[in-house]
Design a protein around this motif. Structure first.
Motif, PDB file in Angstrom:
ATOM      1  N   UNK A 170       0.835  -1.199   0.000  1.00 40.78           N
ATOM      2  CA  UNK A 170       0.000   0.000   0.000  1.00 40.78           C
ATOM      3  C   UNK A 170       0.872   1.252   0.000  1.00 40.78           C
ATOM      4  N   UNK A 171       0.364   2.309  -0.643  1.00 42.98           N
ATOM      5  CA  UNK A 171       1.043   3.600  -0.611  1.00 42.98           C
ATOM      6  C   UNK A 171       0.457   4.401   0.554  1.00 42.98           C
ATOM      7  N   UNK A 172       1.318   4.775   1.498  1.00 42.23           N
ATOM      8  CA  UNK A 172       0.893   5.534   2.666  1.00 42.23           C
ATOM      9  C   UNK A 172       1.492   6.939   2.563  1.00 42.23           C
ATOM     10  N   UNK A 173       0.661   7.943   2.801  1.00 48.58           N
ATOM     11  CA  UNK A 173       1.139   9.323   2.729  1.00 48.58           C
ATOM     12  C   UNK A 173       0.760  10.057   4.009  1.00 48.58           C
ATOM     13  N   UNK A 174       1.695  10.826   4.521  1.00 48.59           N
ATOM     14  CA  UNK A 174       1.465  11.700   5.667  1.00 48.59           C
ATOM     15  C   UNK A 174       1.116  13.074   5.107  1.00 48.59           C
TER      16      UNK A 174
END
Length: 81
Positions: free
Chosen positions: A70-74
């Protein structure tokens, strides 16, 4: 599992990088990723707690699972005038 967290704006400036990678237990939630990110980059602690997270391009709640790859972004808070 390996997790990659994309950093933007002030979070990127503080960390000095656009991506932080670390291992997370599987299954992991957004809350787990948040806690591991804070442990890996303590200088981001305050920003992480005030930021939103997105998983695969959609805003995510802390209890949302983070799947393998999964691509996780803050997404840090934004202020303006």
């Amino acid at each position: 599992m390996n997790v990659r967290v994309l950093l933007f704006a002030v979070a990127r400036e503080i960390a000095g990088t656009a991506v932080v990678e670390f291992d997370a237990p599987q299954p992991a939630t957004v809350a787990d990723v948040r806690d591991l990110l804070t442990a890996k980059c303590p200088e981001l602690g305050d920003i992480v707690m005030r930021s939103a997270f997105a998983v695969d391009g959609r805003y995510a709640v802390p209890s949302q699972p983070v799947g393998v790859g999964a691509e996780v972004a803050l997404i840090p808070p934004v202020s303006g005038g």
